[in-house]
Motif scaffolding. Structure first.
Motif, PDB file in Angstrom:
ATOM      1  N   LEU A 126       6.183  -6.949   5.949  1.00 32.38           N
ATOM      2  CA  LEU A 126       6.767  -6.215   4.838  1.00 32.38           C
ATOM      3  C   LEU A 126       5.917  -4.974   4.579  1.00 32.38           C
ATOM      4  O   LEU A 126       4.696  -5.019   4.641  1.00 32.38           O
ATOM      5  N   ALA A 134       5.074  -2.403   1.669  1.00 30.98           N
ATOM      6  CA  ALA A 134       5.210  -2.016   0.260  1.00 30.98           C
ATOM      7  C   ALA A 134       4.618  -0.616   0.132  1.00 30.98           C
ATOM      8  O   ALA A 134       5.123   0.314   0.750  1.00 30.98           O
ATOM      9  N   GLY A 135       3.515  -0.452  -0.613  1.00 26.03           N
ATOM     10  CA  GLY A 135       2.927   0.884  -0.757  1.00 26.03           C
ATOM     11  C   GLY A 135       2.297   1.396   0.530  1.00 26.03           C
ATOM     12  O   GLY A 135       2.052   2.584   0.690  1.00 26.03           O
ATOM     13  N   GLY A 136       2.010   0.482   1.435  1.00 25.62           N
ATOM     14  CA  GLY A 136       1.451   0.878   2.732  1.00 25.62           C
ATOM     15  C   GLY A 136      -0.023   1.220   2.697  1.00 25.62           C
ATOM     16  O   GLY A 136      -0.615   1.572   3.721  1.00 25.62           O
ATOM     17  N   HIS A 137      -0.663   1.101   1.535  1.00 24.06           N
ATOM     18  CA  HIS A 137      -2.030   1.597   1.433  1.00 24.06           C
ATOM     19  C   HIS A 137      -3.095   0.625   1.933  1.00 24.06           C
ATOM     20  O   HIS A 137      -4.268   0.953   1.989  1.00 24.06           O
ATOM     21  N   SER A 138      -2.680  -0.564   2.296  1.00 25.28           N
ATOM     22  CA  SER A 138      -3.582  -1.446   3.044  1.00 25.28           C
ATOM     23  C   SER A 138      -3.064  -1.621   4.457  1.00 25.28           C
ATOM     24  O   SER A 138      -3.817  -1.622   5.417  1.00 25.28           O
ATOM     25  N   LEU A 139      -1.754  -1.718   4.556  1.00 22.38           N
ATOM     26  CA  LEU A 139      -1.152  -2.009   5.862  1.00 22.38           C
ATOM     27  C   LEU A 139      -1.259  -0.821   6.824  1.00 22.38           C
ATOM     28  O   LEU A 139      -1.644  -0.990   7.995  1.00 22.38           O
ATOM     29  N   HIS A 160       0.458   0.434  -9.101  1.00 22.51           N
ATOM     30  CA  HIS A 160      -0.761   0.320  -9.913  1.00 22.51           C
ATOM     31  C   HIS A 160      -0.694   1.256 -11.122  1.00 22.51           C
ATOM     32  O   HIS A 160      -1.065   0.911 -12.230  1.00 22.51           O
ATOM     33  N   GLY A 213      -9.020   2.550  -6.377  1.00 21.52           N
ATOM     34  CA  GLY A 213      -9.046   3.787  -5.587  1.00 21.52           C
ATOM     35  C   GLY A 213      -8.994   5.044  -6.427  1.00 21.52           C
ATOM     36  O   GLY A 213      -9.720   5.191  -7.404  1.00 21.52           O
ATOM     37  N   THR A 242       1.090  -1.098  -4.590  1.00 23.48           N
ATOM     38  CA  THR A 242       1.793  -2.015  -5.489  1.00 23.48           C
ATOM     39  C   THR A 242       0.928  -3.244  -5.752  1.00 23.48           C
ATOM     40  O   THR A 242       0.085  -3.617  -4.921  1.00 23.48           O
ATOM     41  N   ALA A 271     -10.942  -6.310  -3.275  1.00 23.38           N
ATOM     42  CA  ALA A 271      -9.955  -5.592  -4.082  1.00 23.38           C
ATOM     43  C   ALA A 271     -10.074  -5.958  -5.556  1.00 23.38           C
ATOM     44  O   ALA A 271     -10.623  -7.002  -5.914  1.00 23.38           O
ATOM     45  N   ASP A 272      -9.534  -5.088  -6.390  1.00 22.91           N
ATOM     46  CA  ASP A 272      -9.690  -5.232  -7.835  1.00 22.91           C
ATOM     47  C   ASP A 272      -8.661  -6.164  -8.476  1.00 22.91           C
ATOM     48  O   ASP A 272      -9.013  -7.043  -9.262  1.00 22.91           O
ATOM     49  N   LEU A 322       6.519 -12.255  -1.952  1.00 19.96           N
ATOM     50  CA  LEU A 322       6.049 -12.374  -3.337  1.00 19.96           C
ATOM     51  C   LEU A 322       6.979 -11.527  -4.186  1.00 19.96           C
ATOM     52  O   LEU A 322       7.188 -10.343  -3.884  1.00 19.96           O
ATOM     53  N   LYS A 333     -17.385  -2.697 -12.341  1.00 21.39           N
ATOM     54  CA  LYS A 333     -17.194  -2.415 -10.912  1.00 21.39           C
ATOM     55  C   LYS A 333     -18.398  -1.608 -10.453  1.00 21.39           C
ATOM     56  O   LYS A 333     -18.623  -0.501 -10.943  1.00 21.39           O
ATOM     57  N   TYR A 393     -14.086   0.750  -2.980  1.00 21.09           N
ATOM     58  CA  TYR A 393     -13.987  -0.664  -3.304  1.00 21.09           C
ATOM     59  C   TYR A 393     -15.326  -1.093  -3.906  1.00 21.09           C
ATOM     60  O   TYR A 393     -16.372  -0.506  -3.612  1.00 21.09           O
TER      61      TYR A 393
HETATM   62  C1  LIG Z   1      -8.191   5.362   0.061  1.00 14.86           C
HETATM   63  C2  LIG Z   1      -7.878   3.998  -0.464  1.00 14.86           C
HETATM   64  C3  LIG Z   1      -8.685   3.478  -1.456  1.00 14.86           C
HETATM   65  C4  LIG Z   1      -8.421   2.236  -1.966  1.00 14.86           C
HETATM   66  N1  LIG Z   1      -9.238   1.756  -2.940  1.00 14.86           N
HETATM   67  C5  LIG Z   1      -9.006   0.540  -3.450  1.00 14.86           C
HETATM   68  C6  LIG Z   1      -9.833   0.015  -4.480  1.00 14.86           C
HETATM   69  O1  LIG Z   1     -10.772   0.649  -4.944  1.00 14.86           O
HETATM   70  N2  LIG Z   1      -9.560  -1.223  -4.938  1.00 14.86           N
HETATM   71  C7  LIG Z   1      -8.513  -1.960  -4.460  1.00 14.86           C
HETATM   72  O2  LIG Z   1      -8.297  -3.039  -4.927  1.00 14.86           O
HETATM   73  N3  LIG Z   1      -7.702  -1.473  -3.505  1.00 14.86           N
HETATM   74  C8  LIG Z   1      -7.922  -0.244  -2.992  1.00 14.86           C
HETATM   75  N4  LIG Z   1      -7.087   0.234  -2.021  1.00 14.86           N
HETATM   76  C9  LIG Z   1      -5.968  -0.608  -1.533  1.00 14.86           C
HETATM   77  C10 LIG Z   1      -4.751  -0.395  -2.401  1.00 14.86           C
HETATM   78  O3  LIG Z   1      -4.929  -0.968  -3.635  1.00 14.86           O
HETATM   79  C11 LIG Z   1      -3.496  -0.948  -1.726  1.00 14.86           C
HETATM   80  O4  LIG Z   1      -2.445  -0.277  -2.298  1.00 14.86           O
HETATM   81  C12 LIG Z   1      -3.169  -2.382  -1.960  1.00 14.86           C
HETATM   82  O5  LIG Z   1      -4.266  -3.153  -1.596  1.00 14.86           O
HETATM   83  C13 LIG Z   1      -1.974  -2.788  -1.109  1.00 14.86           C
HETATM   84  O6  LIG Z   1      -0.779  -2.554  -1.765  1.00 14.86           O
HETATM   85  P1  LIG Z   1       0.409  -1.830  -1.011  1.00 14.86           P
HETATM   86  O7  LIG Z   1       1.568  -1.866  -1.906  1.00 14.86           O
HETATM   87  O8  LIG Z   1      -0.022  -0.525  -0.562  1.00 14.86           O
HETATM   88  O9  LIG Z   1       0.672  -2.856   0.184  1.00 14.86           O
HETATM   89  P2  LIG Z   1       0.947  -2.630   1.732  1.00 14.86           P
HETATM   90  O10 LIG Z   1      -0.160  -1.924   2.353  1.00 14.86           O
HETATM   91  O11 LIG Z   1       2.298  -2.089   1.927  1.00 14.86           O
HETATM   92  O12 LIG Z   1       0.939  -4.137   2.175  1.00 14.86           O
HETATM   93  C14 LIG Z   1      -0.231  -4.913   2.232  1.00 14.86           C
HETATM   94  C15 LIG Z   1       0.067  -6.290   2.821  1.00 14.86           C
HETATM   95  O13 LIG Z   1       0.841  -7.052   1.926  1.00 14.86           O
HETATM   96  C16 LIG Z   1       2.110  -7.388   2.494  1.00 14.86           C
HETATM   97  N5  LIG Z   1       3.058  -7.292   1.377  1.00 14.86           N
HETATM   98  C17 LIG Z   1       3.247  -6.208   0.585  1.00 14.86           C
HETATM   99  N6  LIG Z   1       4.107  -6.510  -0.391  1.00 14.86           N
HETATM  100  C18 LIG Z   1       4.480  -7.803  -0.224  1.00 14.86           C
HETATM  101  C19 LIG Z   1       5.322  -8.705  -0.946  1.00 14.86           C
HETATM  102  N7  LIG Z   1       5.966  -8.317  -2.054  1.00 14.86           N
HETATM  103  N8  LIG Z   1       5.447  -9.960  -0.504  1.00 14.86           N
HETATM  104  C20 LIG Z   1       4.795 -10.367   0.620  1.00 14.86           C
HETATM  105  N9  LIG Z   1       3.980  -9.576   1.315  1.00 14.86           N
HETATM  106  C21 LIG Z   1       3.823  -8.313   0.900  1.00 14.86           C
HETATM  107  C22 LIG Z   1       2.324  -6.447   3.606  1.00 14.86           C
HETATM  108  O14 LIG Z   1       3.139  -6.975   4.586  1.00 14.86           O
HETATM  109  C23 LIG Z   1       0.903  -6.235   4.087  1.00 14.86           C
HETATM  110  O15 LIG Z   1       0.499  -7.292   4.900  1.00 14.86           O
HETATM  111  C24 LIG Z   1      -7.329   1.481  -1.479  1.00 14.86           C
HETATM  112  C25 LIG Z   1      -6.518   1.998  -0.485  1.00 14.86           C
HETATM  113  C26 LIG Z   1      -6.779   3.244   0.028  1.00 14.86           C
HETATM  114  C27 LIG Z   1      -5.900   3.783   1.100  1.00 14.86           C
END
Ligand SMILES: Cc1cc2nc3c(=O)[nH]c(=O)nc-3n(C[C@H](O)[C@H](O)[C@H](O)COP(=O)(O)OP(=O)(O)OC[C@H]3O[C@@H](n4cnc5c(N)ncnc54)[C@H](O)[C@@H]3O)c2cc1C
Lengths: 273, 770
Positions: free
Chosen positions: A30, A32-37, A78, A102, A111, A123-124, A167, A184, A192
């Motif tokens: 899946l 979502a925001g893509g910021h971990s994936l 967020h 972040g 998200t 993560a927070d 989820l 933090k 992080y």
């Molecule tokens: C520069 C940078 C700095 C950051 N700093 C921090 C920080 O200080 N603290 C912190 O906590 N995080 C930080 N992050 C991470 C950020 O918070 C991510 O957004 C978050 O961890 C993942 O959310 P996402 O929506 O982007 O998920 P995605 O990257 O899209 O997905 C993450 C994972 O979850 C799965 N997934 C997503 N949504 C669902 C769902 N609804 N049900 C089942 N599976 C799902 C995906 O398949 C994937 O495996 C940072 C990221 C970046 C790029």
């Protein structure tokens, strides 16, 4: 920094997402925001064959009051949590923690569901979910099930979400008018945590630690001690129970455990004001 | 009104901040293909075999090359003969990140996928990833021809044993000047198109003519049909004056496949493949008396050259040792240096290139003297400064003939901003209160060598010459185009040159354009590095503009039937002094300058066009005094910069806004080195800081506000009086920050902390003192 090839499909509803997950199997992820994936994909540490984009499922982006709970849709950004009056009123810890993730760009895309399912001990938001005693609502082909935050986090980057599941929401019990604090410790504002401490006081207190274990960590003994009204010294004495902190360029185990004590003490001072 | 000295907004900004800049990666000529590297994952290994079959079979792949495909080609220019880096590793790899193979495909994604399919079979060799490991007896040797890992050793001429033996006091420090990765926002990027009409290479580079000349020489093709273009360049910091294999590989591959070939480095590659900076270790000793007067200084610099030494890298310890004495009168100075190879990324110039290392060590030593003698650090500086009346001042080094400076003046100016006595009281108070954060006050009276340079100086680094070119061309409507060989990449040179020219020519700032970066358009040029763009290139603009103006006056005088000596200009109108009513506008003078019938006798059309190859007699010596105030969290070891006071002396300021920008940026990089950045390797040569999660580049939110002041001691080596300011901040900030941290902890007996000062280092010190 260039991801391997993948297919892309858009899910239009939760049911559609579940159908697509079943159709594409283990090779699908899946999006979502893509910021971990996406960072992991760019480093080719993960190479999903298909991305199922769930960001267009409007029904999963909401914050609402439901009796004694505040329910947040898994796709809520967020930034929306950080700014929500409802969350600020009943879950000030969660609103604050969302604002600590972040930088603004990350908070505008990331998200809460993605952050929780990613299951990163550094993560927070997972810490906020643990400290506040949240419950995860997971949907699959057999309908919805609920699991406590504590049981949800299984291992490093591993949660209880099973293949084929999504989820959909997080139910937070209200912590209106209770003390709280988030500490933090970072070298750069956008980083992080090297160590973090999320503390929720009140009727159902909890304290969770960031980057102190192989998974987001609820400090069980310390939370219980707080519940029994223990003195701060007694809480600090058990805060590192069951932790398993990583060693890296920023910190040794010893330093992390020291920071956990210092930050817990500070959190208490702030939360008790 | 003079524009020189005015806070003029940058001409460059409207394009850049609206996303309309044009960087190499923005160029996408028809048929453009993409090159991707396979880079070594081993620090030191023999290559047993490379299997490219699967990659070649992938649809869209146009070529896959290993060293076998270019066996007849010479190694990458810029290195030391016999120790130079092959374009692609031959039989052996010597650092993680070294290119092993390249793939060209119709797009970057296919190229990256194909690169993944290439299988390199390595036979690992022992690696040396630090100076101590490389110099240890029995250490594995990187280059057989050397017989060891020392490339060059320059011993003391006189080790000053007597001076040290006779001195009332001596002190020593071993200092590690941490390796940094330059990390410009734009990594290395190039695009080659080698067709029937010759080779064009667009490259993110600081010295396009240097690259054009070299690449033509390398391929044995004429320079007239070899063109290098550096369009907008997103930062360089010295890393973009090095020749890297991609320039030669994209060119050759373009010729081979008959299409343009682009290479855009990824951020991950940039951290290991773009040349690093600093990476020195110092053994420094001072002899001094009980009043803190320095009697002798001895410095040995050991420079980590990485796996393949290059000309610039070899120059770093030369510059460091030349500037070893900083702004102090030291009766005896002994210098020695050693260049050593290790299994790490090669090292070259990085903002300040050798001078930050020098200023860091001498400024740390000054504080050490203060600590040993009990004399205040500010007073130790004053007692040892070269006085204002001692210039020109010959140092121990023939390179460094200080031509001007006012070191005490800068410190005086600084102390007007810093409430030093109050801060010292506050520091004492906090030391008594265990709940309070510790306070530290650090000074740095720094001096650097810049404005490269006098004839011979850049030639020593492989450049054609040390002048800079400027061409001023008046257009028929009286607007002006300036062509410069300096190739700016963020400095704002387009703005400063237009300011200088506007003053000299009497032409409106908005009617002056500055062109740069294209060897087919600009006269011969050298480039932007070593804080030379204004001190040398800007002086050239002034000289050429002055010549054009003299000719314009002659034309105006002819049209006004007056004598040229009596002509002055105001609001773009020429007139005889005292009679502004009868005037001739610049536009008319310009128009007629092209019409033979309108010209004064003896003048030819085209007289309002002047090209100058500006030479300067000496380097320039920017200096300044900085003060940093830090707080230290006793429980976590966290260091927070409370205030940073900066007084610069860069001579004449052309544009205060841009000088402040350069100082802010340089100081940011200095703070980064002092507190955050460190390119680290594990003992096997694997980088431990290979992403921006570990290699910590600070962002704006991590940096303090700056309080800036200035004094102006004009540079006697040019008529502008400007000294250059591009590197100042990175020279002055690190010692100010570290002196502040050491000051905060000095009551615990702390004498020195190596950079970067991380929370865990400080915490360990605090714990150790318990
Ligand atoms: C520069 C940078 C700095 C950051 N700093 C921090 C920080 O200080 N603290 C912190 O906590 N995080 C930080 N992050 C991470 C950020 O918070 C991510 O957004 C978050 O961890 C993942 O959310 P996402 O929506 O982007 O998920 P995605 O990257 O899209 O997905 C993450 C994972 O979850 C799965 N997934 C997503 N949504 C669902 C769902 N609804 N049900 C089942 N599976 C799902 C995906 O398949 C994937 O495996 C940072 C990221 C970046 C790029």
């Amino acid at each position: 920094m260039i991801p391997a090839q993948f297919d892309y499909v858009e899910a239009t509803s939760v049911a559609d997402a579940i159908r697509l997950l079943a159709e594409h199997g283990d090779e699908a992820k899946l999006l979502a925001g893509g910021h971990s994936l996406i960072p992991l994909m760019k480093l080719r540490l993960v190479t999903p064959a298909t991305l199922i984009d769930v960001t267009h499922i409007k029904e999963l982006s909401y914050i609402k009051e439901d009796g004694n709970n505040i329910v947040i849709g898994a796709l809520t950004r967020h930034r929306d949590i950080e700014e929500s009056d409802l969350v600020k009123k009943h879950l000030p810890l969660v609103a604050h923690v969302a604002g600590e993730v972040g930088d603004p760009q990350v908070r505008n895309r990331g998200t809460i569901g993605g952050s929780l399912v990613h299951g990163d001990p550094a993560a927070d938001l997972p810490a906020a979910a643990l400290a506040t005693g949240a419950t995860m609502v997971i949907a699959g082909k057999n309908g919805e099930r609920r699991i406590s935050a504590q049981d949800f986090f299984v291992d490093f980057l591993e949660t209880d979400v099973q293949p084929g599941e999504i989820l959909v929401a997080i139910e937070f019990p209200k912590h209106t008018d209770a003390g709280w604090a988030y500490e933090k410790f970072v070298r750069r504002a956008m980083d992080y945590s090297i160590v973090g401490v999320a503390l929720q006081l009140g009727a159902k207190p909890g304290v969770a630690l960031v980057n102190m274990s192989n998974k987001p960590h609820l400090a069980v003994s310390a939370s219980q001690a707080i519940g029994k009204g223990a003195a701060i010294a007694d809480v600090l004495a058990v805060i590192n129970d069951d932790t398993n902190p990583p060693e890296d360029l920023n910190a040794t185990v010893e330093y992390r455990q020291h920071l956990a004590r210092v930050l817990t003490q500070r959190a208490f001072a702030t939360a008790s004001k | 009104m003079s524009l020189v000295g005015a806070r003029v907004l940058r001409k460059e900004d409207p394009n850049l901040i609206t996303g309309n800049g044009q960087y190499v990666d923005d160029l996408q000529p028809a048929g453009c293909t993409s090159m991707v590297f396979v880079r070594s994952t081993e620090a030191h290994a023999k290559i047993r075999s490379i299997d490219t079959a699967e990659a070649l079979a992938l649809p869209g792949v146009l070529a896959v090359w290993t060293s076998a495909n270019i066996a007849q080609l010479a190694n990458c220019p810029g290195g030391l003969p016999g120790l130079d880096q092959p374009l692609l590793a031959k039989d052996i790899v010597r650092f993680v990140g070294e290119g092993v193979a390249v793939v060209v495909a119709t797009d970057r994604y296919i190229a990256a996928d194909a690169a993944e399919l290439i299988i390199v079979d390595y036979e690992p060799l022992p690696a040396v990833a630090s100076l101590s490991a490389a110099m240890a007896p029995g250490a594995v040797v990187l280059h057989e021809v050397l017989g060891g890992n020392t490339v060059h050793f320059q011993d003391f001429e006189n080790p000053l044993n007597e001076a040290f033996a006779a001195a009332p006091r001596t002190a020593s420090l071993h200092i590690v000047n941490n390796r940094c990765a330059p990390s410009p926002i734009e990594p290395n990027v190039c695009l080659a198109d080698w067709g029937r009409s010759g080779l064009t290479l667009w490259a993110a580079f600081q010295a396009p003519h240097h690259l054009r000349n070299t690449i033509a020489q390398y391929f044995g093709i004429p320079q007239d049909s070899t063109r290098v273009v550096a369009p907008d360049v997103g930062g360089g910091f010295g890393a973009k004056i090095n020749f890297v294999p991609e320039f030669f590989l994209t060119a050759l591959l373009s010729k081979e496949i008959g299409k343009p070939v682009k290479y855009t480095q990824t951020r991950s590659e940039c951290l290991v493949a773009m040349l690093h900076g600093r990476a020195q270790e110092h053994d420094a000793s001072v002899a001094f008396d009980n009043d803190g007067r320095i009697l002798a200084l001895k410095l040995t610099v050991t420079q980590d050259q990485g796996a393949y030494p290059n000309g610039t890298g070899m120059g770093l310890p030369v510059l460091t040792t030349a500037m070893a004495a900083g702004c102090y009168r030291i009766p005896a100075v002994a210098i020695s240096w050693r260049n050593v190879v290790t299994n790490t990324t090669p090292v070259a110039a990085y903002r300040g290139a050798g001078r930050p290392e020098a200023s860091f060590t001498i400024e740390r030593l000054i504080d050490l003297i203060a600590d040993e003698t009990g004399v205040d650090p500010v007073e130790v500086r004053r007692r040892n400064f070269i006085p204002v009346d001692a210039f020109p001042y010959a140092t121990h080094s023939p390179l460094a003939m200080y031509d001007s400076g006012n070191f005490a003046g800068a410190l005086d100016e600084l102390l007007k901003h810093v409430n030093y006595d109050e801060l010292k009281k506050e520091q004492e108070k906090r030391r008594q209160d265990p709940a309070a954060k510790l306070l530290g006050i650090g000074f740095a009276s720094w001096l650097e060598i810049a404005g490269f340079g006098p004839p011979g100086s850049l030639e020593a680094f492989g450049h054609l010459a040390s002048w800079e070119s400027a061409q001023v061309r008046i257009q028929p409507d009286g607007s002006a185009i300036i062509f410069t060989g300096a190739s700016p990449h963020g400095q704002g040179t387009v703005t400063t040159y237009a300011q200088i020219a506007a003053d000299e020519l009497g032409i409106d700032f908005d009617r002056i354009s500055v062109k740069h970066g294209d060897t087919a358009v600009v006269p011969q040029g050298i480039g932007t590095m070593g804080s030379r763009a204004v001190a040398v290139g800007g002086e050239g603009v002034k000289t050429a503009s002055g010549r054009v103006y003299e000719n314009a006056k002659r034309i105006a005088a002819h049209l006004l039937e007056a004598s040229a000596e009596d002509i002055i200009i105001e609001d773009e109108k020429f007139f005889v002094k005292g009679t502004p009513a009868r005037s001739v506008p610049w536009s008319e003078v310009a128009w007629k300058s092209f019409q033979p019938l309108e010209l004064p006798g003896g003048m030819e059309p085209g007289a309002l066009d002047s090209t100058v190859f500006q030479q300067v007699p000496n380097f320039s010596f920017p200096s300044g005094a900085y003060c940093c105030v830090v707080e230290i969290d006793r429980e976590t070891g966290g260091v927070n910069i409370v205030n940073m006071y900066l007084v610069d002396d860069c001579g004449t300021v052309i544009n205060p806004l841009l000088v402040e920008g350069q100082v802010h940026g340089g100081v940011a990089q200095g703070i980064a080195q002092a507190l955050y950045e460190h390119m680290l390797y594990d003992p096997s040569g694997v980088p431990r800081t290979s992403t921006f999660m570990d290699y910590l580049v600070p962002a704006a939110s991590d940096l303090p506000g700056y309080i800036t002041g200035r004094i102006n001691t004009p540079n006697p080596s040019n008529t502008l009086g400007a000294k250059g300011v591009g590197e100042s901040g990175s020279v002055g900030a690190p010692p100010a920050v570290v002196n502040a941290v050491v000051d905060a902890l000095s009551h615990l007996g702390v004498k020195h902390i190596d950079m970067p000062v991380t929370p865990i280092k400080v915490w360990n010190i605090l714990e150790g003192a318990k």
